[in-house]
Each structure stands twice: as C-alpha cells, then as structure tokens.
Scaffold this active site. Structure first.
Site, short mmCIF file in Angstrom:
data_model
loop_
_atom_site.label_atom_id
_atom_site.label_comp_id
_atom_site.label_asym_id
_atom_site.label_seq_id
_atom_site.Cartn_x
_atom_site.Cartn_y
_atom_site.Cartn_z
N ASP A 55 13.52 -8.26 10.97
CA ASP A 55 13.96 -9.68 11.27
C ASP A 55 15.06 -10.07 10.73
O ASP A 55 15.31 -11.44 10.73
CB ASP A 55 12.47 -10.55 10.66
CG ASP A 55 11.22 -10.10 11.43
OD1 ASP A 55 11.18 -9.68 12.38
OD2 ASP A 55 9.95 -10.55 10.53
N LYS B 53 11.58 -18.31 10.37
CA LYS B 53 11.29 -17.90 11.74
C LYS B 53 10.17 -18.12 12.19
O LYS B 53 8.93 -17.74 11.55
CB LYS B 53 11.94 -16.64 12.29
CG LYS B 53 11.17 -15.48 11.77
CD LYS B 53 10.19 -14.91 12.41
CE LYS B 53 9.34 -13.76 11.90
NZ LYS B 53 7.71 -13.67 12.04
O1 C5P Z 1 11.10 -3.72 9.05
P1 C5P Z 1 10.27 -4.53 8.01
O2 C5P Z 1 10.23 -3.78 6.80
O3 C5P Z 1 10.29 -5.97 7.93
O4 C5P Z 1 8.75 -4.18 8.54
C1 C5P Z 1 7.46 -4.35 7.60
C2 C5P Z 1 6.55 -3.57 8.14
O5 C5P Z 1 5.89 -4.00 9.48
C3 C5P Z 1 6.96 -2.17 8.71
O6 C5P Z 1 7.01 -1.16 7.47
C4 C5P Z 1 5.83 -1.59 9.59
O7 C5P Z 1 4.39 -1.41 9.06
C5 C5P Z 1 5.66 -2.95 10.37
N1 C5P Z 1 6.31 -3.34 11.72
C6 C5P Z 1 5.91 -2.60 12.77
N2 C5P Z 1 6.83 -2.66 13.94
C7 C5P Z 1 7.68 -3.77 14.09
C8 C5P Z 1 8.27 -4.24 12.82
C9 C5P Z 1 7.23 -4.06 11.53
O8 C5P Z 1 5.01 -1.76 12.64
N3 C5P Z 1 8.56 -3.90 15.01
#
Ligand code: C5P
Length: 324
Positions: A139, A11
């Site tokens: 994502d 993406k």
């Molecule tokens: O949800 P995911 O594990 O992909 O997110 C990875 C990291 O990216 C999270 O631990 C956070 O630090 C950051 N993040 C965030 N806000 C979001 C998505 C991700 O702060 N909306």
C-alpha cells in the site's frame, strides 16, 4: 537543512476484490484506493544513525527498530540512489490508528520516502518514488500518489482514477481492537476453500482451489458500477457499490463489527464497509452535515471505540512548508 516534515493521508478501499493466493503468498487484487483527510505527520532529521520515535494514536504498538516500515523505506531509498546523506532520525506523529485497515504504517513509509528525497536532495520524481515504494509494501505506493486510484497486482500497480472534483464525506468508526492483515487474508482463503469443498461435495466433482470459481481465470475484476459512480460524482450510487472481499473474513475474526455496520446503515449512511482488512468501519454520508450527525449518533450508540470524520479524495504524501 534541519529537518523535513511530510503529511500523509490514510487510505480507504472503495472496492477490494481478492484473487486466490499466489505462489509468493500474496493475493492478486483489484482495488479502488481513496485517500482521506486523516493524516500522520513525519519529520526526518539528519542523525548519526537511523532511528525512529513514535507518538500519538497507538504509538506503543509501532516497532521502533529496523522492523519499522518507515525505516525500511529510508533504507530502500538509500540503496536505490546510493545517497550519502548520513543517518536519519524519523519522528512519527500518529493520528491514523495502527493495524486498523487504513494503511497507517504504509503511509508513514511513503512519508519517510518523500521526506528523505527532499532532505538528501536526491531529486527523484514521482514515478521513481512509486517504484521504490512498491518494494517496501503493497500500500506504500498509493500513499505517495493519493487521490483515488485503481490498484492491481499486490495493490502496488496504480492507475489514477479520472473523476470530477467531488469531495465525499466519510465517517470512520474505530474498533476496540486490531486485526492482523495476514490473518484476515488467511481466514478468507480458509473460508473459500471450505465453500468450494462444500460445493464440490454437493456436485460430486473435484474441489477447486480458492476463489477460482468466483473470479474466473481472469482474476478479480474492477467494478464498473463503482467506477461509473465515481465518474458521475454520485454519492448514493457510490454508497451502494462499496465492496470488500475481505469483509466476511474480518467479520469472522471480529464479529462485533456486524453491529457497527448495521448501526451506521440504520442511522442513514449511504453505504457501510469494513475498511481494508479491518477492523475500522467506514460509512459514506450524503453531506458534511449528515456526516456530523452520523458521527455523533454512532459515537452515542456504543458500537465502536471512537469515530472520526474525513473527506476524500486528498493528495498523497506532501512536504509541509517550513515556517520561517
Ligand atoms: O505488503 P504488505 O507487507 O503490506 O502486506 C502485508 C500482508 O498482507 C502480506 O504479508 C500478506 O499476508 C497480505 N497481503 C496479501 N496480498 C496482498 C497484499 C497483502 O496476501 N495483495
């Protein structure tokens, strides 16, 4: 059934507007996701116990234990459906670079969900798969959906963007290095705190938290110009409207990307942007031929590790029919 293979796209974020940090450490987003024709392929096969093996681009940097996002997706589907299909071995063939801002790990998790849904005959529809995907990572749901979609919340609340069947031509410049998504968000928070401290000192008022001043109390806002470009299929307008709040933070941690972005614009790209939390840079080209020229020139300019061309939008994670 011996195994199910699923192809899943990378993406891009055509807009990534980031609000202040929430109590749970995440940030509220408004983002425009766009799936492009750079695919990982994963195969799920019945096994005694869950396991994963990874080959291809950056395979040595993908965990092969319970931390692997694809295995977490398998566990989440099992928990949600009480499926009793036994263990699963997931084989991941990577073409989406790891920790590159292209959501490759989330793509593999989405593909594992779709593959096990088929393998176990759990028969969940897309809405249920999207719900489970949202629990696995921010994502993951979009990689199930594909196309072009607006993401809100952590990015997991999706609305498909209604747009004509325009295909856009992208060039991706892969960097020599990686960026950690949490580190880039943290850098953005620090930059915003410093900026608001500075402006508070200048105006003699108490410092405001994070980006409250930038986005107002309503939080981050969808870019109407970008959405109008997508509705009209106008690549020039789209190129000018690309935006990413994480870009200054990614550039502060990976300054060499400035050169990459500048080189792409000089070579005629309609727009240039850091992809997600980086360090991949994306460039929009006016046509397939222009993308070919741009990719060749960028790769000759020595401003990145390698380049790839991709078109978008493309569909989300989908089962590859077995060859008989
Ligand atoms: O949800 P995911 O594990 O992909 O997110 C990875 C990291 O990216 C999270 O631990 C956070 O630090 C950051 N993040 C965030 N806000 C979001 C998505 C991700 O702060 N909306």
């Amino acid at each position: 059934m011996t195994g199910v293979t699923v192809r899943v796209p990378a993406k891009l974020n055509l807009q990534l507007a980031v609000g202040p940090p929430r109590a749970d450490g995440y940030h509220d987003l408004v983002t425009v996701f766009h799936a492009v024709s750079l695919f990982d392929e994963i195969t799920a096969r019945p096994a005694e116990r869950d396991g994963v093996s990874v080959s291809g681009e950056g395979a040595d940097r993908v965990p092969e234990d319970g931390d692997n996002l694809a295995l977490r997706a398998v566990a989440a589907l099992r928990a949600a459906t009480a499926a009793d299909g036994g263990g699963v071995h997931v084989t991941i063939a990577k073409r989406i670079p790891v920790a590159a801002g292209l959501a490759g790990g989330s793509a593999d998790a989405a593909a594992a969900l779709v593959a096990c849904n088929e393998l176990w005959g759990t028969g969940l529809g897309q809405p249920q798969l999207l719900e489970i995907a949202a629990q696995v990572g921010s994502d993951v749901a979009f990689a199930v959906l594909g196309g072009t979609a607006v993401g809100r919340g952590r990015g997991e609340r999706l609305t498909p963007a209604l747009a004509p069947a325009t295909s856009y031509h992208w060039v991706l410049a892969f960097a020599d290095g990686q960026l950690s998504t949490p580190a880039v968000y943290a850098a953005l928070d620090r930059m915003r705190a410093a900026a608001s401290d500075g402006s508070a000192a200048k105006h003699g008022v108490a410092a405001k938290q994070g980006s409250a001043t930038k986005h107002g109390s309503a939080g981050p806002v969808l870019d109407a110009t970008l959405m109008s470009a997508l509705r009209s299929g106008d690549a020039r307008q789209l190129g000018r409207a690309l935006s990413n709040d994480l870009q200054p933070a990614a550039l502060s941690l990976f300054p060499a990307l400035r050169k990459t972005l500048a080189a792409g614009l000089e070579l005629g790209a309609l727009g240039a942007l850091v992809s997600g939390s980086g360090p991949t840079c994306l460039f929009l080209a006016a046509s397939g031929d222009r993308a070919l020229d741009l990719a060749a020139s960028l790769s000759g300019a020595g401003v990145c590790r390698s380049v790839a061309r991709a078109t978008g939008p493309v569909p989300g994670a989908a089962v590859v029919p077995a060859v008989r």
